[in-house]
Design a protein around this motif. Structure first.
Motif, short mmCIF file in Angstrom:
data_model
loop_
_atom_site.label_atom_id
_atom_site.label_comp_id
_atom_site.label_asym_id
_atom_site.label_seq_id
_atom_site.Cartn_x
_atom_site.Cartn_y
_atom_site.Cartn_z
N LEU A 49 19.17 1.93 42.86
CA LEU A 49 19.40 1.01 43.78
C LEU A 49 20.53 2.19 44.16
O LEU A 49 20.47 2.33 45.72
CB LEU A 49 20.60 -0.36 42.90
CG LEU A 49 21.34 -0.86 44.16
CD1 LEU A 49 20.85 -0.77 45.64
CD2 LEU A 49 22.33 -1.36 43.50
N VAL A 50 21.51 3.52 43.67
CA VAL A 50 22.01 4.54 44.19
C VAL A 50 21.74 5.12 44.83
O VAL A 50 22.24 5.54 46.30
CB VAL A 50 23.31 5.09 43.66
CG1 VAL A 50 24.01 6.17 43.59
CG2 VAL A 50 23.52 3.92 42.48
N CYS A 51 20.08 5.82 44.58
CA CYS A 51 19.29 6.26 45.18
C CYS A 51 18.48 5.91 46.79
O CYS A 51 19.15 6.75 47.93
CB CYS A 51 18.16 7.25 43.89
SG CYS A 51 16.69 8.06 45.23
N ALA A 106 26.33 8.42 34.11
CA ALA A 106 26.56 7.20 34.57
C ALA A 106 25.17 6.97 35.42
O ALA A 106 24.80 7.63 36.30
CB ALA A 106 28.01 7.34 35.56
N PRO A 107 24.48 5.55 35.56
CA PRO A 107 23.73 5.69 36.88
C PRO A 107 24.37 6.37 38.92
O PRO A 107 23.37 6.10 38.99
CB PRO A 107 23.34 4.31 36.92
CG PRO A 107 23.72 3.36 35.14
CD PRO A 107 25.42 4.45 35.34
N GLY A 113 27.10 -1.55 35.38
CA GLY A 113 27.26 -1.45 36.38
C GLY A 113 27.01 0.22 36.38
O GLY A 113 26.78 0.24 35.59
N ILE A 114 27.25 0.36 37.17
CA ILE A 114 26.75 2.04 37.63
C ILE A 114 28.01 3.26 37.50
O ILE A 114 27.36 4.65 37.29
CB ILE A 114 26.32 2.17 39.57
CG1 ILE A 114 28.23 2.34 40.35
CG2 ILE A 114 25.64 1.04 39.79
CD1 ILE A 114 28.07 2.61 41.57
N MET A 115 28.77 2.79 36.67
CA MET A 115 29.92 3.42 36.37
C MET A 115 29.98 3.75 34.47
O MET A 115 30.16 3.89 33.91
CB MET A 115 31.22 3.41 36.50
CG MET A 115 31.62 3.20 37.52
SD MET A 115 31.56 5.04 38.71
CE MET A 115 32.55 5.76 38.27
#
Length: 430
Positions: free
Chosen positions: A220-222, A283-284, A374-376
């Motif tokens: 998702l971040v990518c 982290a993601p 979460g992403i963190m």
């Protein structure tokens, strides 16, 4: 002065034996070329089939799990009604094992019999009682996973006919397990825990939930970084940038970055994102940023190719009716190029899903017993989870490694199928 008379060349006789021999050689060369191509395709399909077959043979057993139906009694002496979570569930499990084998009186033999159940049986019973506090003082039946040696024994991985010194389970343990089978207490249902459990040190309890969630957040971040940045960069380079030595240098570097080994991007993420900016390790967010750096060159190249495929007549017609440059691009060129852009984006994300080296360098291979929130939060990913299980000494993780590879291949095939569908559904031919 003598005159030389030029003689006209004789026409080539295509029916001569020499011409026929040349044709036969050309036709034979054509047949050999087709044969080489066919053999190459068959070899590739055969090797792929061998790979898939080996994964299925090794990993199919991980999709089922040996379970034992056990009656537990939440005695109020061991489980207080006011606070079930503080109960002595070891005693509850021990009493249940004693009830399964009433003929056992020796404490040592009772400990041996308890090894049939998974080491996580205590936690499973505790969580069930906490979720259903009305069970305090009641007797209830739960299907508890068998420990890894007995799971492999039930699946035939451990041969019961081998001598005792060559097996992980003794003759006495096999006898106890067979008594459970004779009473119909042993079952082998589908292993939903492989998908809904997080990682564990016990193979019978280990699952991919944490890795799947971690991969989702990283992708998702990518996507949120590489998709808009890649499209914007491609539009500028293709539609606005002047053609000079600087833009040529940028284009060459983009093409070179697409061929850089992924581990280099992992080193870059470790040095910049973690050591310089101090972002959390594992982290993601960091994983997604590293994967976006890796997929950006591919997305730029694919987007530029999609923009180039739009005929110049589309641009000229839009300009002819008074549209500005940005209106031509945003309202006409970009929508027509979007199917190709989406196809390239999905293929780039599928490539990022299978990357292992950059995620290992930024620490997304930690042992985590719960999915990230979460992403963190610290997380793993599917490729790194496969790496962890492949490196584990427990034999039960061998089948789970192959099963995880099959799950990863399933995700990759699904993403490529979506890309093919989008291309065939929305592609315009000119």
């Amino acid at each position: 002065m003598s005159e030389t008379t030029a003689t006209a060349p004789k026409p080539f006789d295509w029916s001569s034996p020499e011409a026929m021999a040349k044709r036969k050689r050309r036709y034979a060369a054509d047949r050999r070329l087709r044969l080489y191509g066919l053999v190459s395709i068959l070899v590739a399909i055969g090797l792929l089939g061998i790979l898939i077959a080996s994964l299925v043979v090794t990993g199919y057993s991980a999709f089922v799990q040996t379970k034992i139906a056990v009656e537990f009694t939440a005695d109020p002496e061991n489980v207080p009604a006011e606070d079930p979570g503080a109960g002595n569930f070891r005693a509850v499990v021990s009493n249940a094992v004693q009830a399964l084998f009433p003929e056992i009186e020796n404490r040592r033999e009772l400990r041996t019999a308890s090894k049939i159940l998974s080491n996580g049986a205590t936690t499973i019973v505790r969580n069930h009682v906490i979720a259903n506090p009305g069970l305090v003082g009641q007797t209830f039946t739960l299907e508890v996973p068998a420990s890894d040696p007995f799971d492999q024994l039930n699946k035939g991985v451990i041969d019961r006919n081998l001598p005792e010194d060559r097996r992980r389970v003794s003759d006495a343990e096999i006898e106890l397990f067979e008594s459970l089978e004779a009473r119909g207490l042993v079952s082998t249902p589908f292993n939903w825990g492989l998908f809904f459990n997080a990682d564990s040190r016990f193979p019978e309890l280990a699952g991919l939930a944490g890795a799947v969630v971690g991969s989702f957040y990283a992708l998702l971040v990518c996507f949120l970084i590489s998709f808009p940045v890649g499209i914007a960069a491609a539009i500028y380079l293709e539609e606005f940038a002047p053609k000079n030595r600087w833009t040529d240098l940028v284009e060459v570097n983009i093409n070179n970055l697409a061929a850089v080994p992924s581990i280099v991007f992992g080193l870059l993420g470790l040095a910049v994102f973690i050591q310089v900016f101090g972002l959390p390790r594992s982290a993601p967010l960091v994983g997604g940023m590293v994967l976006s750096l890796m997929t950006l060159p591919t997305m730029i190249i694919v987007t530029r190719a999609a923009l180039k495929s739009i005929p110049p007549s589309i641009r000229e017609a839009a300009l002819g009716i008074g549209a500005s440059k940005h209106e031509v691009i945003l309202h006409h060129v970009l929508p027509l190029a979007l199917p190709g852009i989406l196809t390239g984006t999905i293929i780039g994300l599928a490539q990022a899903l299978g990357e292992t080296a950059p995620l290992l360098l930024i620490g997304m291979n930690a042992f985590l017993t719960s999915p990230p929130g979460g992403i963190m939060d610290p997380a793993t990913a599917l490729p790194t989870q496969i790496f962890i299980w492949a490196d584990s000494p427990e034999r039960g993780f061998a089948s789970r490694t192959s099963a995880a590879i099959l799950v990863l291949l399933g995700f990759l095939i699904f993403m490529n199928a979506v890309a093919i569908y989008l291309r065939q559904r929305f592609e315009r031919r000119w």
